[in-house]
Scaffold this active site. Structure first.
Site, PDB file in Angstrom:
ATOM      1  N   HIS A 161      -3.099  -0.189  -4.775  1.00 22.19           N
ATOM      2  CA  HIS A 161      -3.774  -0.768  -3.063  1.00 22.19           C
ATOM      3  C   HIS A 161      -2.372  -0.722  -2.656  1.00 22.19           C
ATOM      4  CE1 HIS A 161      -4.096  -4.189  -4.956  1.00 22.19           C
ATOM      5  NE2 HIS A 161      -3.188  -5.287  -3.667  1.00 22.19           N
ATOM      6  N   ASP A 168      -6.149   0.434 -10.425  1.00 19.78           N
ATOM      7  CA  ASP A 168      -5.593  -0.277  -9.346  1.00 19.78           C
ATOM      8  C   ASP A 168      -3.729  -0.540 -10.174  1.00 19.78           C
ATOM      9  OD1 ASP A 168      -5.104  -0.872  -6.998  1.00 19.78           O
ATOM     10  OD2 ASP A 168      -5.001  -2.887  -7.186  1.00 19.78           O
ATOM     11  N   SER A 207       0.878  -8.724  -4.814  1.00 20.18           N
ATOM     12  CA  SER A 207      -0.332  -7.792  -5.797  1.00 20.18           C
ATOM     13  C   SER A 207       0.538  -6.759  -6.004  1.00 20.18           C
ATOM     14  CB  SER A 207      -1.451  -6.839  -4.460  1.00 20.18           C
ATOM     15  OG  SER A 207      -1.882  -7.877  -4.210  1.00 20.18           O
TER      16      SER A 207
END
Length: 473
Positions: free
Chosen positions: A113, A143, A216
């Protein structure tokens, strides 16, 4: 000679000092770890060119001309910055995340992402030099994304084994929350093997490490300075850290990265079943000693489970000797197997234990959809459950891939209404017995036990599940 009483304050102070030193000695020192690992942690920024038409729904920056200098400065500082529109009618949208270098020749791991839909990916190293990255491949299901930058002798992280991580162990994260490069936060492992909504193939590591937007894709380290996970998600009601952070185990991530590197895509195991949790009532209705396992609510025709003899109503207790405690454990284990691998399942069927051997299939890239249909029919049957049911037509059975079942035409006052049944629901099993007709349904419903959990398999909007209820005296 001074009395013992006069020494008590001094003794108390020494005891407190000793206790403080012991506590300090037990707390980990992360300084060496951070110094060694930080050079391999990178900041990742992306640019996405959006067409001019995408600007039509965007708010415009208010005109600040003509305002007093003090007010204009205040608004410029506090209003959100609008995306820049370069010549040619294209807008550049930027995002920010973290990553880490896993090989000296420039392979970088991050979250999918972070780089999804990017037209340009920039990796900034700890010395603030910037390199343009190429996307080798990405796997939205886990992911995970693998990038490549040009370089030699780049600093790399040490990779650990996430399966060796223990709940309660200290862990540390390095990343770029809100763009603050190489921020370090620490905490403990709160849980392992967590399943999150719509994330069936990742047994997440849950921590209380402070993770925020920008973290992230960054690494999660153990005390040995080894990467054990990729920080991926947080649970939040405010948009910021609330004590619940989730990381992808490095073992899962590296399996994905190696497949992306060698073939550009990821293949994972697939059974072809729809499963659900076994709660206390379902465990009682299926004759289990305690709630455990994965209840098979649906078997897709022609899939690996169907070919291997798995049936609706089977409760899978283990796969290749690994216990299935929660139903979410099954997708984690199956997804980690390679298509074509042989697997051994321990199941409970009609109260008896069985062992099945089957061949794992390959998970379809776009998933598998079971066709649906509106229920209809003519013949009816009413019963003490408080439902009126009708037969399925041959066309409906074919389109739904069913061998039998009845359709709820009307829900009256009674147990059916209390457990949430609706008109159009299809009942295929009742009290562990297959329902092939209205007559069979009536016979089984007539003999239902009272004050004991009874299971019912219901198909609603193409998705099957087991529910339980009790008939009172």
């Amino acid at each position: 000679m001074p009395s013992l009483k006069s020494y008590l304050p001094t003794l108390a102070a020494l005891a407190l000092l000793s206790q403080s030193l012991m506590v300090r000695a037990e707390l980990p020192d992360f300084t060496d770890l951070v110094e060694q690992a930080s050079p391999a942690v990178v900041n990742i920024s992306t640019r996405q060119n959006l067409p001019e038409r995408a600007l039509t729904s965007q708010p415009s920056m208010p005109d600040l001309e003509g305002l007093p200098p003090m007010l204009r400065e205040f608004f410029e500082r506090n209003l959100p910055q609008m995306p820049r529109t370069p010549p040619g009618g294209q807008r550049e949208e930027q995002s920010l995340g973290s990553g880490f270098i896993i090989s000296a020749d420039g392979y970088v791991l991050t979250n999918n992402h972070v780089v999804a839909n990017a037209d340009e990916i920039i990796v900034r190293l700890s010395d603030r030099s910037e390199l343009q990255a190429k996307l080798i491949g990405a796997d939205p299901r886990t992911d995970v994304a693998l990038l490549k930058v040009e370089g030699k002798g780049l600093p790399t992280v040490k990779l650990g084994k996430s399966e060796d991580l223990k709940v309660g162990a200290w862990v540390l994260a390095i990343g770029s929350p809100f763009g603050f490069d190489h921020s370090v936060t620490a905490g403990i492992v709160s849980a392992k093997g967590r399943s999150l909504p719509n994330e069936n193939y990742v047994p997440f590591i849950q921590t209380d490490v402070a993770i925020n937007p920008g973290n992230s894709g960054g690494p999660l380290f153990n005390l040995d300075g080894e990467v054990v996970g990729i920080n991926s998600q947080i649970f939040t009601r405010s948009g910021g850290f609330m004590g619940l952070s989730f990381a992808i185990p490095i073992t899962v991530a590296m399996d994905v990265a190696n497949q992306l590197k060698s073939g550009g895509k990821v293949s994972r195991g697939w059974l072809g079943v729809v499963i659900q949790e076994v709660n206390k009532d379902l465990a009682e209705s299926f004759g289990l000693e305690r709630p455990a396992g994965a209840l098979v609510a649906q078997v897709l025709e022609g899939g690996p489970a169907d070919q291997g003899g798995l049936r609706v109503g089977d409760v899978i207790l283990s796969l290749d000797g690994k216990s299935i405690i929660m139903s979410a454990d099954l997708p984690h284990l199956v997804g980690g197997l390679k298509p074509g691998a042989k697997a051994s399942l321990d199941v409970v069927r009609e109260g008896s234990r069985k062992k099945l051997q089957l061949t794992i299939g390959a998970l379809p890239e776009d998933g598998v959809n079971v066709p649906g249909s509106d229920a209809a029919g003519a013949e009816r049957s009413s019963n003490r459950l408080g439902v009126s049911v009708v037969e399925l037509t041959d066309a409906q059975k074919k389109s739904l891939d069913l061998k039998g079942g009845v359709v709820i035409k009307e829900v009256l006052n009674g147990p059916a209404a209390l457990i949430g049944l609706r008109p159009g629901d299809i009942i295929t099993h009742l009290n562990n017995q297959a329902i092939d007709s209205v007559n069979t349904f009536s016979q089984v419903a007539r003999k239902l036990p009272r004050n004991r959990s009874v299971s019912m398999r219901v198909l609603r909007e193409d998705r099957a599940s087991f529910i339980t209820f009790k008939l009172a005296e």
